[in-house]
Design an enzyme around this catalytic site. Structure first.
Site, PDB file in Angstrom:
ATOM      1  N   ASP A 100      37.432  38.152  34.931  1.00 17.68           N
ATOM      2  CA  ASP A 100      38.359  37.077  35.276  1.00 17.68           C
ATOM      3  C   ASP A 100      39.244  37.594  36.420  1.00 17.68           C
ATOM      4  O   ASP A 100      39.232  38.784  36.767  1.00 17.68           O
ATOM      5  CB  ASP A 100      39.184  36.664  34.048  1.00 17.68           C
ATOM      6  CG  ASP A 100      39.729  35.242  34.196  1.00 17.68           C
ATOM      7  OD1 ASP A 100      39.886  34.779  35.342  1.00 17.68           O
ATOM      8  OD2 ASP A 100      40.011  34.590  33.173  1.00 17.68           O
TER       9      ASP A 100
HETATM   10  C1  NOJ Z   1      41.622  32.626  35.863  1.00 25.35           C
HETATM   11  C2  NOJ Z   1      40.993  31.817  34.765  1.00 25.35           C
HETATM   12  O1  NOJ Z   1      41.255  32.410  33.513  1.00 25.35           O
HETATM   13  C3  NOJ Z   1      39.493  31.642  34.916  1.00 25.35           C
HETATM   14  O2  NOJ Z   1      39.063  30.725  33.954  1.00 25.35           O
HETATM   15  C4  NOJ Z   1      39.150  31.202  36.307  1.00 25.35           C
HETATM   16  O3  NOJ Z   1      37.758  31.051  36.446  1.00 25.35           O
HETATM   17  C5  NOJ Z   1      39.667  32.221  37.306  1.00 25.35           C
HETATM   18  N1  NOJ Z   1      41.116  32.311  37.171  1.00 25.35           N
HETATM   19  C6  NOJ Z   1      39.301  31.874  38.749  1.00 25.35           C
HETATM   20  O4  NOJ Z   1      39.980  30.775  39.186  1.00 25.35           O
END
Ligand code: NOJ
Length: 748
Positions: free
Chosen positions: A294
């Site tokens: 993530d």
């Molecule tokens: C953080 C989020 O938790 C995740 O779901 C997302 O894909 C990423 N940011 C990228 O935007």
């Protein structure tokens, strides 16, 4: 009985030394193509680590104010130097083409880029948020919506979406309930498979297909207190029942990417959870795709207290099974030195690079890197009018009618005036909800616009008020006056888009600001009114449900939401949505799901001492899982087993007879639940195992036949043993989890 091999979980500090062994010795390596192997052979350590770097949007010059991503010279230079394997948050066939051009013509090895974006519920045409889509219980419609999302996004240069979200949503305080399919693992798995297949298409190399990435692996929805980014203490066995099945189903559906969760489970953050990433995902499920962190998760590892610094965190992540680093800038700068100093085995780096290259190959990027960067296709497909129609249809099917005293709805079409009160009556900024991708606010059909489309001659009195914390006496008086003067009254209430979603956990997920005061003031008039709730989760607000004669849960209905709601209010469509999460009476009841387990001292429901429950609150939800009213009424018969002990090879057919007892045609969702009476592990009281829709004319009666799959009746009796069902199984059917009738099935 199936037994899976399981090696003991290694703490992070022990990972560095131990893991390579397990990777090399026990994992069968997928065969990589000659092209991929030859590229690997030519790569320097820096180029290898560069392939694992997924560069963040702000680094590629994403301009949030202009809402138009632009590229930056620095990023182009990094791509040229082979330091970037993929980018995220850049869209548009032109912009993305420029980066792809640099990668494939100006870098030494000419390796194309992965280009990722969170396409969570549409790209330019924005569909209802995932929890709303789930309320439709219409897998075909959900698939068609995701196909459109893929068509539009790929036409704008995206080859990778960070979706579907397969977290279990069992706590409405957690803002990301909005991104999920609700509280049933079985249903979440079914929705997840539909989404994966729609995103990835028949062939990943097709220019209209994109790589899907299931997230957040694992336990994100169970964070303590619903607090975003917080840890949880789920047992591995219980995750076998709840959290893991949707991910396993996604792997079976051929998903190409998994994103570990930020949060820790039992003290182990997702990106270093070797047991999950290596033992379960790679070895047990034989997942050969890509694991991407993530956003910034590697850089956050020291905050968890399980890595000392960025280089230690990077090593721990790759050793645990992570292939790509999203936005931490940990892998690129630190892994080459780690290999040179002997702290990291180069074979691990190679393994991750091979997976990245193999995915690029499956996407067809080596054969035609520009297939998804065609401006003519983009112009033709993005925001196509047919897509809007589908968005409206899905929005209509996502609406859940929770209350409808004295058949207040549908409104008579002869009405000449309507008061539209509250923060969201004329709103175009929040109806798309979080993750609006390239959705455009001014293209959103507001509820007011929707009413005008459906009832062009009606006069609408709009009073926009209620979200601020501070009372506004003048606006309140205007709202009351508008309600008094109009034949029909609708309150458009709920949450702003950013009050649900990531980083929007709420300790009290009720109606923010003065919205309840608005309900109370209008209720005092003694005139019937309807509340439409636009929110990413059900509101825990007892007075809302008690004081309002009619309530529609509209979620965030997307870019065509206003018209969908208006059509339902005026009876041009019927309410077919059902709750994919139950609605609790108070925050103190959380978690309370339809699949809770029996206890030694069962409660009858009302507050009571000495039983499992509360002395000051009921043990039942306010609205159960699966609940939703229709504009007509139905009578259900008890379920009848068409196959007894033996069933057929795959399962058992169950028949339910339903009659439309009202005066309008309507659709009901026949739901099937099961419970195994006696087992080694106490089994949930009810688990959703099937559903089907019946459309019936007034007075009409028909049979619904639902098949209960035999293998789905098995359960995990330990972390590694899946036990086939045996003995008496209660088979329950009805219109929701709170109103079922039962029969019993004996399984040998
Ligand atoms: C953080 C989020 O938790 C995740 O779901 C997302 O894909 C990423 N940011 C990228 O935007």
């Amino acid at each position: 009985m199936t037994q899976f091999p399981l090696s003991p979980f290694l703490p992070v500090c022990a990972l560095l030394a131990g893991l390579m062994l397990s990777l090399n010795s026990t994992q069968a390596q997928p065969a990589y193509s000659g092209r991929v192997m030859s590229l690997l052979r030519q790569m320097s350590l820096e180029e290898k680590a560069g392939q694992l770097n997924l560069q963040a949007g702000h680094d590629v010059g994403f301009d949030p104010l202009a809402r138009a991503p632009i590229t930056s010279p620095q990023v182009e230079q990094a791509i040229r130097e082979g330091k970037v394997g993929g980018v995220l948050n850049i869209t548009g066939a032109q912009n993305t083409r420029q980066l792809q051009l640099v990668a494939t013509t100006q870098s030494r090895l000419k390796i194309p880029l992965l280009i990722g974006l969170d396409v969570v519920h549409g790209f330019r045409t924005i569909f209802p948020v995932p929890i709303g889509q789930a309320a439709s219980f219409n897998l075909d419609l959900i698939s068609r919506a995701e196909r459109v999302a893929a068509l539009e996004a790929t036409a704008a240069g995206i080859n990778w979406t960070f979706a579907p979200v397969l977290d279990m949503a069992r706590d409405p305080r957690w803002g990301r309930m909005v991104e999920t399919a609700g509280e049933s693992p079985w249903y979440t798995a079914a929705v997840g498979q539909a989404r994966v297949r729609a995103f990835q298409g028949d062939q990943l190399s097709d220019p209209s297909s994109m790589l899907a990435c299931a997230k957040h692996f694992i336990g994100n929805g169970a964070t303590e207190g619903g607090r975003e980014y917080t840890g949880t203490n789920l047992s591995f066995r219980s995750m076998r029942d709840n959290e893991l099945p949707p991910f396993e189903a996604a792997v079976k559906a051929g998903i190409g990417c998994i994103m570990p969760a930020f949060n820790a489970v039992d003290g182990v953050p997702g990106i270093v959870n070797q047991r999950m990433l290596s033992e379960v995902l790679r070895k047990e499920w034989r997942f050969e795709g890509l694991v991407v962190t993530d956003h910034g998760a590697i850089a956050e590892l020291p905050n968890h207290g399980v890595a000392a610094n960025l280089s230690g965190a990077s090593r721990a992540a790759i050793v645990s099974g992570v292939d790509m680093d999203m936005a931490s800038m940990g892998f690129g700068p630190t892994l080459p030195d780690a290999v040179r100093s002997g702290a990291l085995d180069e074979a691990l780096l190679d393994q991750a690079v091979l997976r990245v290259l193999a995915i690029k190959e499956r996407l067809g990027l080596f054969d035609d890197p520009f297939a998804r960067h065609d401006t003519a296709r983009e112009k033709q497909l993005v925001g196509h009018p047919d897509h809007a129609l589908l968005a409206r249809q899905l929005a209509e099917e996502s609406l859940v009618l929770l209350k409808n005293d004295k058949a207040l709805l549908p409104f008579k079409r002869s009405a000449r005036s309507i008061a539209l009160i509250g923060p969201f009556g004329a709103d175009q900024d929040h109806l798309m909800g979080p993750w609006e991708a390239s959705g455009i606010h001014r293209e959103v059909v507001s509820l007011r616009e929707g009413i005008t489309r459906v009832q062009p001659r009606i006069s609408i009195r709009t009073v926009t008020t209620g979200y601020d914390d501070k009372p506004d006496a003048k606006a309140l008086a205007q709202a009351v006056a508008a309600a008094q003067a109009s034949e029909l009254v609708v309150l458009a209430l709920g949450e702003k888009a950013m009050d649900s979603g990531e980083a929007s956990s709420r300790a009290n997920p009720g109606l923010p600001g003065q919205q309840l005061a608005l309900i109370k003031a209008v209720a005092r008039l003694g005139k019937p009114f309807v509340v439409v709730v636009m929110a990413g989760r059900p509101m825990i607000e007892p007075a809302l449900y008690a004081l309002s004669p009619a309530v529609v849960q509209a979620w965030f209905p997307g870019s065509q939401g206003g018209e969908a709601i208006a059509r339902m209010l005026f009876g041009l469509s019927e309410p077919v949505g059902r709750l994919p999460v139950g609605i609790v009476r108070s925050v103190g009841q959380i978690p309370l799901t339809h699949d809770k387990r029996p206890t030694g001292r069962p409660s009858a429901g009302p507050p009571e001492a000495w039983v499992s429950g509360y002395i000051d609150e009921a043990t039942t939800p306010l609205y159960p899982f699966g609940f939703g009213l229709s504009y007509t009424t139905f009578a259900y018969s008890a379920p009848v087993l068409l196959d007894h002990d033996d069933g057929d090879a795959t399962g058992y057919r169950i028949k339910v007879t339903v009659k439309n007892t009202g005066s309008r045609a309507g659709t009901t969702l026949v739901q099937l639940y099961t419970h195994q009476r006696l087992a080694a592990i106490s089994q949930p009281e009810k688990q959703l195992r099937g559903f089907t829709r019946l459309y019936l004319n007034p007075g009409e009666q028909a049979d619904a036949i639902i098949t209960l799959k035999r293998d789905e009746l098995s359960y995990w009796s330990s972390e590694t043993i899946r036990q086939p069902a045996q003995g008496w199984i209660d088979v329950m059917t009805g219109p929701n989890a709170g109103e079922t009738m039962a029969t019993a099935l004996f399984v040998q």
